[in-house]
Design a protein around this motif. Structure first.
Motif: not given
Length: 209
Positions: A23-33, A63-73
């Motif tokens: 989720r941290d990786i996706i958040d960084c990308s969503a923020g343009g980093e 939506a695929y990457f949960h705040v708790d760090g989990n994600a589907g395959r």
């Protein structure tokens, strides 16, 4: 040895190496980093078929990457960015369909990646490489040649975030890659040695799966 020496890093590998969640990786990308990409084998668009490297919209994937760090395959992408003709770094965002004409294209979470150049730029900017190297040296038992404790940490993180792979051999190769990347000289135990250490854990997890 340069810290980054690969052309592409999956976001799963990147999260483990930077000790953060997917989720941290996706958040960084969503923020343009960060720019995240994938390789499409084939996809249909209104302008005809496309294949190859395309940019992904992190906002579409949150939506695929949960705040708790989990994600589907597996996840589905509905639009991708491709370079706009004659416009430098600008992208055209186009909607994609699968080979049967269905809306969107299925991809595996391991197929989402960042380039080696992007990986190095980001970690240099945030001094991530320095922190990771210091942690590895501090935790490596001086009496052992290889950092087995580090492998077990990577194993726990891998199981927590995406579960087990299809085979023990695949998991052993993945753990060997972790040794190589964490070592200053690229040293790593052979796959058979790693597999022997993982076998009891693998058996127990498969029995409870």
């Amino acid at each position: 040895m340069p810290f980054s020496r690969k052309s592409f890093y999956s976001i799963v590998e990147t999260a483990a190496k930077w000790e953060c969640s997917l989720r941290d990786i996706i958040d960084c990308s969503a923020g343009g980093e960060l720019t995240i990409k994938t390789f499409l084998r084939y996809a249909e668009t209104d302008d005809g078929p496309i294949a190859g490297s395309v940019t992904l919209s992190a906002q579409d994937l949150l939506a695929y990457f949960h705040v708790d760090g989990n994600a589907g395959r597996s996840l589905k992408i509905y639009r991708v960015g491709i370079p706009a003709e004659g416009s430098g770094d600008d992208l055209n965002w186009i909607f994609v369909r699968d080979e049967e004409g269905g809306t969107g294209v299925e991809i595996d979470i391991n197929d989402i990646h960042i380039t080696g150049e992007e990986f190095k730029r980001f970690q240099d900017k945030h001094e991530i490489g320095v922190v990771v190297k210091e942690v590895v040296r501090w935790r490596t038992p001086p009496a052992e040649r290889h950092d087995w404790e580090g492998m077990y940490r990577r194993l726990c993180k891998r199981i927590f975030e995406i579960g087990l792979p299809e085979s023990l051999n695949e998991l052993s190769i993945e753990m060997q890659q972790g040794f190589i990347e964490a070592s200053e000289n690229g040293d790593a135990p052979d796959v058979s040695t790693i597999r022997k250490r993982l076998q009891p854990i693998w058996n127990d997890l498969r029995e409870t799966a």
